[in-house]
Write an enzyme that holds these catalytic residues in place. Structure first.
Site, PDB file in Angstrom:
ATOM      1  N   ASP A 168      -5.238   7.363 -11.804  1.00 17.12           N
ATOM      2  CA  ASP A 168      -5.602   8.585 -12.347  1.00 17.12           C
ATOM      3  C   ASP A 168      -3.991   9.408 -12.095  1.00 17.12           C
ATOM      4  O   ASP A 168      -3.046   8.569 -12.456  1.00 17.12           O
ATOM      5  CB  ASP A 168      -6.233   9.028 -10.962  1.00 17.12           C
ATOM      6  CG  ASP A 168      -5.295   9.157  -9.259  1.00 17.12           C
ATOM      7  OD1 ASP A 168      -4.349   9.535  -9.387  1.00 17.12           O
ATOM      8  OD2 ASP A 168      -6.251   9.844  -8.365  1.00 17.12           O
ATOM      9  N   HIS A 169      -4.937  10.169 -12.399  1.00 16.45           N
ATOM     10  CA  HIS A 169      -2.821  10.950 -12.525  1.00 16.45           C
ATOM     11  C   HIS A 169      -2.618  11.051 -11.400  1.00 16.45           C
ATOM     12  O   HIS A 169      -0.921  10.939 -12.012  1.00 16.45           O
ATOM     13  CB  HIS A 169      -3.575  12.574 -12.487  1.00 16.45           C
ATOM     14  CG  HIS A 169      -4.750  12.996 -11.572  1.00 16.45           C
ATOM     15  ND1 HIS A 169      -5.858  12.793 -11.328  1.00 16.45           N
ATOM     16  CD2 HIS A 169      -4.587  14.022 -10.850  1.00 16.45           C
ATOM     17  CE1 HIS A 169      -6.774  13.618 -10.520  1.00 16.45           C
ATOM     18  NE2 HIS A 169      -5.563  14.097 -10.123  1.00 16.45           N
TER      19      HIS A 169
ATOM     20  N   HIS B 235      -1.949 -14.859   2.226  1.00 16.78           N
ATOM     21  CA  HIS B 235      -3.658 -15.501   2.932  1.00 16.78           C
ATOM     22  C   HIS B 235      -4.697 -14.838   2.891  1.00 16.78           C
ATOM     23  O   HIS B 235      -5.938 -15.110   3.027  1.00 16.78           O
ATOM     24  CB  HIS B 235      -3.260 -13.966   4.423  1.00 16.78           C
ATOM     25  CG  HIS B 235      -2.090 -14.852   5.589  1.00 16.78           C
ATOM     26  ND1 HIS B 235      -1.269 -14.856   6.553  1.00 16.78           N
ATOM     27  CD2 HIS B 235      -0.752 -15.948   5.332  1.00 16.78           C
ATOM     28  CE1 HIS B 235      -0.730 -15.518   7.033  1.00 16.78           C
ATOM     29  NE2 HIS B 235      -0.689 -16.757   6.533  1.00 16.78           N
TER      30      HIS B 235
ATOM     31  N   ARG C 173      -6.570 -23.214   5.720  1.00 13.45           N
ATOM     32  CA  ARG C 173      -7.185 -21.926   6.887  1.00 13.45           C
ATOM     33  C   ARG C 173      -7.893 -21.191   6.327  1.00 13.45           C
ATOM     34  O   ARG C 173      -8.507 -20.059   6.079  1.00 13.45           O
ATOM     35  CB  ARG C 173      -7.011 -21.944   8.263  1.00 13.45           C
ATOM     36  CG  ARG C 173      -5.490 -20.447   8.174  1.00 13.45           C
ATOM     37  CD  ARG C 173      -4.837 -21.110   9.263  1.00 13.45           C
ATOM     38  NE  ARG C 173      -4.070 -20.139   9.193  1.00 13.45           N
ATOM     39  CZ  ARG C 173      -2.759 -20.047   8.627  1.00 13.45           C
ATOM     40  NH1 ARG C 173      -2.667 -21.263   8.101  1.00 13.45           N
ATOM     41  NH2 ARG C 173      -1.900 -19.261   9.090  1.00 13.45           N
ATOM     42  N   HIS C 174      -6.882 -20.343   5.349  1.00 15.87           N
ATOM     43  CA  HIS C 174      -7.447 -18.976   4.835  1.00 15.87           C
ATOM     44  C   HIS C 174      -8.307 -19.142   3.082  1.00 15.87           C
ATOM     45  O   HIS C 174      -9.548 -18.133   3.019  1.00 15.87           O
ATOM     46  CB  HIS C 174      -6.290 -18.494   4.266  1.00 15.87           C
ATOM     47  CG  HIS C 174      -5.060 -18.609   5.224  1.00 15.87           C
ATOM     48  ND1 HIS C 174      -4.930 -17.934   6.190  1.00 15.87           N
ATOM     49  CD2 HIS C 174      -3.779 -19.318   5.024  1.00 15.87           C
ATOM     50  CE1 HIS C 174      -3.796 -17.733   6.408  1.00 15.87           C
ATOM     51  NE2 HIS C 174      -3.386 -18.445   6.090  1.00 15.87           N
TER      52      HIS C 174
ATOM     53  N   GLY D  34      -2.652   8.808  -6.326  1.00  9.42           N
ATOM     54  CA  GLY D  34      -1.978   9.479  -4.915  1.00  9.42           C
ATOM     55  C   GLY D  34      -1.799   8.435  -3.797  1.00  9.42           C
ATOM     56  O   GLY D  34      -0.443   8.509  -3.273  1.00  9.42           O
ATOM     57  N   THR D  35      -2.577   8.240  -3.236  1.00  9.05           N
ATOM     58  CA  THR D  35      -2.765   7.007  -1.642  1.00  9.05           C
ATOM     59  C   THR D  35      -2.060   6.097  -2.250  1.00  9.05           C
ATOM     60  O   THR D  35      -2.268   4.988  -1.119  1.00  9.05           O
ATOM     61  CB  THR D  35      -3.646   7.932  -1.197  1.00  9.05           C
ATOM     62  OG1 THR D  35      -4.754   7.527  -1.398  1.00  9.05           O
ATOM     63  CG2 THR D  35      -3.532   9.129  -0.249  1.00  9.05           C
ATOM     64  N   GLY D  36      -3.296   5.180  -2.674  1.00 10.79           N
ATOM     65  CA  GLY D  36      -3.535   4.052  -3.501  1.00 10.79           C
ATOM     66  C   GLY D  36      -5.050   4.069  -2.320  1.00 10.79           C
ATOM     67  O   GLY D  36      -5.850   3.225  -2.501  1.00 10.79           O
ATOM     68  N   ILE D  37      -5.644   4.931  -1.291  1.00 13.57           N
ATOM     69  CA  ILE D  37      -6.942   4.712  -0.556  1.00 13.57           C
ATOM     70  C   ILE D  37      -8.057   4.611  -1.909  1.00 13.57           C
ATOM     71  O   ILE D  37      -8.180   3.892  -1.845  1.00 13.57           O
ATOM     72  CB  ILE D  37      -6.635   5.248   0.242  1.00 13.57           C
ATOM     73  CG1 ILE D  37      -5.507   5.665   0.706  1.00 13.57           C
ATOM     74  CG2 ILE D  37      -7.873   5.143   0.679  1.00 13.57           C
ATOM     75  CD1 ILE D  37      -5.507   6.570   2.432  1.00 13.57           C
ATOM     76  N   GLY D  38      -8.822   5.327  -3.122  1.00 19.77           N
ATOM     77  CA  GLY D  38      -9.237   5.650  -2.793  1.00 19.77           C
ATOM     78  C   GLY D  38      -9.655   4.557  -3.851  1.00 19.77           C
ATOM     79  O   GLY D  38     -10.542   3.560  -4.652  1.00 19.77           O
ATOM     80  N   MET D  39      -8.081   4.028  -4.481  1.00 22.06           N
ATOM     81  CA  MET D  39      -8.777   3.179  -5.987  1.00 22.06           C
ATOM     82  C   MET D  39      -9.238   1.898  -4.544  1.00 22.06           C
ATOM     83  O   MET D  39     -10.390   0.776  -5.468  1.00 22.06           O
ATOM     84  CB  MET D  39      -7.099   2.546  -6.375  1.00 22.06           C
ATOM     85  CG  MET D  39      -6.733   3.568  -7.045  1.00 22.06           C
ATOM     86  SD  MET D  39      -8.124   3.458  -8.909  1.00 22.06           S
ATOM     87  CE  MET D  39      -6.740   4.306 -10.449  1.00 22.06           C
TER      88      MET D  39
END
Ligand code: RB5
Length: 152
Positions: A12-13, A102, A136-137, A70-75
């Site tokens: 995003d922007h 992992h 195991r992963h 901006g934070t990477g969280i929304g994405m």
């Protein structure tokens, strides 16, 4: 970075400047870039870009996706709504390595307002250079898929 990859990018922007820098570095390393935008500073909605990049990965038009806001969280939240996507929001090289080894993460989310460009480039290099360990992963990833199947 080893074999030649196809990497889908979106931002995003808040992430466009870093996304463009990553695209240049990825291309210089000999990989193919699928750039889904955005291309400028105008305010846009990050889910639109997460959806486009994740579709490319889910449909195997790209090996990996990289999403920057901006934070990477929304994405990362938006990306993980696609059941084929394992998106990790990463701030350092250790978690970049471990989420490939992992979690077999196929999408990387970065926060351009949180980490610097050099850290982002180190994360990118580590993410692309690290193979999934399997073993195991595999069982744990199968259980993640079961959650998707069992969730109405
Ligand atoms: C945009 O202002 C901002 O909300 C976005 O870039 C991102 O940080 C969302 O998670």
């Amino acid at each position: 970075m080893t074999r030649s990859l196809i990497i889908a990018l979106g931002a995003d922007h808040g992430g466009v400047t870093l996304k463009n820098r990553l695209a240049a570095v990825i291309a210089e390393a000999g990989h193919q870039v699928l750039d889904y935008g955005t291309d400028g500073p105008a305010s846009v909605d990050y889910p639109d870009y997460a959806q486009a990049v994740c579709a490319a990965v889910a449909e195997k038009r790209a090996d990996y996706g990289i999403l920057v806001c901006g934070t990477g969280i929304g994405m990362s939240i938006a990306a993980n709504r696609n059941p084929a996507i394992r998106c990790a929001l990463v701030h350092d090289v250790t978690t970049a390595r471990l989420t490939r080894a992992h979690n077999d993460a196929n999408v990387l989310a970065l926060g351009a307002r949180i980490i610097g460009e050099e850290v982002a480039l180190d994360i990118l290099k580590t993410f692309l250079a690290t193979d999934f360990e399997g073993g195991r992963h595999e069982r744990r990833l199968a259980k993640i898929n079961q959650i998707t199947e069992q969730t109405p």
